[in-house]
Scaffold this active site. Structure first.
Site, PDB file in Angstrom:
ATOM      1  N   PHE B 130       0.810  -1.223   0.000  1.00 17.08           N
ATOM      2  CA  PHE B 130       0.000   0.000   0.000  1.00 17.08           C
ATOM      3  C   PHE B 130       0.841   1.270   0.000  1.00 17.08           C
ATOM      4  O   PHE B 130       0.376   2.311  -0.440  1.00 17.08           O
ATOM      5  CB  PHE B 130      -1.004  -0.013   1.155  1.00 17.08           C
ATOM      6  CG  PHE B 130      -2.249  -0.778   0.795  1.00 17.08           C
ATOM      7  CD1 PHE B 130      -3.221  -0.195  -0.007  1.00 17.08           C
ATOM      8  CD2 PHE B 130      -2.423  -2.085   1.194  1.00 17.08           C
ATOM      9  CE1 PHE B 130      -4.343  -0.903  -0.398  1.00 17.08           C
ATOM     10  CE2 PHE B 130      -3.545  -2.803   0.813  1.00 17.08           C
ATOM     11  CZ  PHE B 130      -4.509  -2.210   0.021  1.00 17.08           C
ATOM     12  N   THR B 132       3.361   1.913  -1.893  1.00 22.10           N
ATOM     13  CA  THR B 132       3.507   2.294  -3.305  1.00 22.10           C
ATOM     14  C   THR B 132       2.166   2.699  -3.901  1.00 22.10           C
ATOM     15  O   THR B 132       2.091   3.621  -4.714  1.00 22.10           O
ATOM     16  CB  THR B 132       4.125   1.138  -4.112  1.00 22.10           C
ATOM     17  OG1 THR B 132       5.293   0.678  -3.443  1.00 22.10           O
ATOM     18  CG2 THR B 132       4.498   1.589  -5.520  1.00 22.10           C
ATOM     19  N   CYS B 172      -9.603   8.345  -0.104  1.00 24.04           N
ATOM     20  CA  CYS B 172     -10.977   8.617   0.344  1.00 24.04           C
ATOM     21  C   CYS B 172     -11.624   7.322   0.815  1.00 24.04           C
ATOM     22  O   CYS B 172     -12.351   7.293   1.805  1.00 24.04           O
ATOM     23  CB  CYS B 172     -11.831   9.140  -0.805  1.00 24.04           C
ATOM     24  SG  CYS B 172     -11.409  10.759  -1.403  1.00 24.04           S
ATOM     25  N   CYS B 186       1.244 -12.532  -0.110  1.00 26.72           N
ATOM     26  CA  CYS B 186       1.341 -13.784  -0.868  1.00 26.72           C
ATOM     27  C   CYS B 186       2.456 -14.664  -0.325  1.00 26.72           C
ATOM     28  O   CYS B 186       2.407 -15.879  -0.408  1.00 26.72           O
ATOM     29  CB  CYS B 186       1.593 -13.490  -2.336  1.00 26.72           C
ATOM     30  SG  CYS B 186       0.269 -12.524  -3.076  1.00 26.72           S
TER      31      CYS B 186
HETATM   32 ZN    ZN Z   1      -9.373  11.339  -2.019  1.00 36.23          ZN
END
Ligand code: ZN
Lengths: 65, 340
Positions: B130, B132, B172, B186
């Protein structure tokens, strides 16, 4: 309380949404929670009271690729 | 020549793409970040569909455990420890020589993301973390470039398109404060290949709509799948949040961060250290010959250290310390052999 969680009926000891997340050991993880199709902001998880038969979706974000 | 001319005929017969869409695809410039399981499926589709320009970025090299699901690689690639970006480029060029493929063996950082996104019309997510993804999200929303998220692990996966100026962004939907990565990678809990193809294929569907300009029909939802214990769910994307640090307040936090020089490669028993200088592999091959068993290809140098760990050096200055998850131990070995 009888709820539908991620499409399956489940019997969960829960008063608020936060209890359901704890039940599935998803607290503190990357989760978006919906009740009856509406996203519930994380800040409201401990305030939102549950009623019998609610459809809860816990969308646990997946990081792998 | 005639046969070659027809290679996209079935796709052009599909009315929403048509000849006009095919021309747009040939002019498109797509960035795929991460050439692991999702990335290889994404690239395969993009190239076969006739995308004219493809930029691929990956920091890793092909290992045997990748072959179960990373569909562009074969045993030769694993045997030679080829960097994924290079192995993928070789294979993709054999599939469609008309696609210009720009391969980067590199990490994606706030420092190089601007250059990597230069001229790009679509960003497809093939990353495995996350950190990246938030970086890609912020760069895409700053520049107004569509970003299609995908993630998969175990038998679960999900995908959503994010369109600047239209939908919400990844922040968001899932603020960075939502939670931690929880070790469900993984490498920790495994993954089966069909979930990879499902997720990446759905990313490609939205990507094609975006590239041919059929924005009206882009699906504005997050789809998620659990395919072993079957359950699928579609969640409408919420409206953009005015207080969102990325698409609302336009602060783009991931672009501001200095970025750490030490990154854990989660579940990989590996720590990555980003050095400040490039590494001349020929030179380092000689320097490190007494440190342990050295093996090399044109893209990386591996040293099986007498201490037990293994160093992998890349020309861009990165060093992987394999065999430890302790950043302090990794820095110690880095300091011992490469020098801080
Ligand atoms: Zn946003």
């Amino acid at each position: 309380m009888k709820l539908t969680v991620n499409g399956k009926s489940a019997e969960v000891e829960a008063a608020v949404l936060g209890d359901v997340l704890r039940h599935y050991e998803l607290e503190g993880k990357m989760v978006v929670a919906e009740i009856d199709g509406n996203i519930i902001d994380k800040s409201a998880w401990e305030q939102i009271g549950l009623t019998e038969g609610m459809r809860i979706e816990l969308v646990h974000f997946v990081g792998g690729g | 020549m005639r046969d070659e001319h027809h290679r996209f005929s079935r796709q052009q017969l599909f009315a929403p793409i048509g000849e006009g869409g095919q021309i747009k695809l040939s002019e498109a410039s797509v960035l795929i970040v991460g050439m692991g399981a999702l990335g290889t499926v994404l690239a395969n589709h993009m190239v076969r569909a006739g995308v004219g320009n493809l930029r691929i970025v990956d920091r890793d090299f092909v290992e045997w455990s990748n072959l179960q699901r990373q569909m562009l690689y074969d045993e030769e690639d694993a045997r030679h420890s080829l960097p994924k970006a290079i192995a993928a480029k070789h294979k993709l060029e054999r599939i469609y020589s008309g696609c210009r493929i720009d391969a980067h063996v590199s990490d994606v950082t706030p420092g190089n993301i601007g250059e990597l996104m230069d001229g790009v019309t679509l960003v497809l997510d093939g990353t495995d973390n996350f950190q990246t993804r938030y970086l890609l999200n912020d760069a895409c929303f700053q520049k107004g470039i569509p970003f299609v998220y995908g993630g998969a692990v175990s038998s679960r996966g999900m995908s959503a398109p994010f369109l600047p100026g239209d939908t919400c962004c990844l922040r968001c939907l899932l603020p960075e404060s939502a939670g931690d990565g929880d070790g469900q990678t993984c490498d920790m809990i495994g993954v089966i290949s069909p979930i990879i193809d499902i997720v990446a294929s759905f990313q490609v569907v939205e990507g094609l709509k975006i590239l041919v300009g059929d924005l009206e029909r882009v699906r504005r939802s997050l789809l998620s799948w659990e395919i072993w214990d079957y359950h699928t769910y579609e969640m409408k994307l919420p409206a953009p949040r005015p207080e969102c640090p990325s698409c609302g307040r336009r602060e783009f936090p991931a672009l501001q961060e200095g970025g750490s020089d030490v990154a854990m490669m989660c579940g990989r028993d590996t720590v990555q250290i980003q050095g400040k200088r490039p590494l001349d592999l020929e030179l380092w091959k000689l320097k490190l010959q007494d440190a342990g068993e050295v093996s090399a290809n044109p893209y990386l140098l591996r040293v099986q250290l007498i201490e037990g760990e293994r160093l992998v050096l890349f020309p861009d200055g990165r060093v992987l310390v394999q065999g430890t998850e302790d950043p302090i131990r990794a820095k110690t070995l880095y300091a011992r052999y490469i020098g801080m």
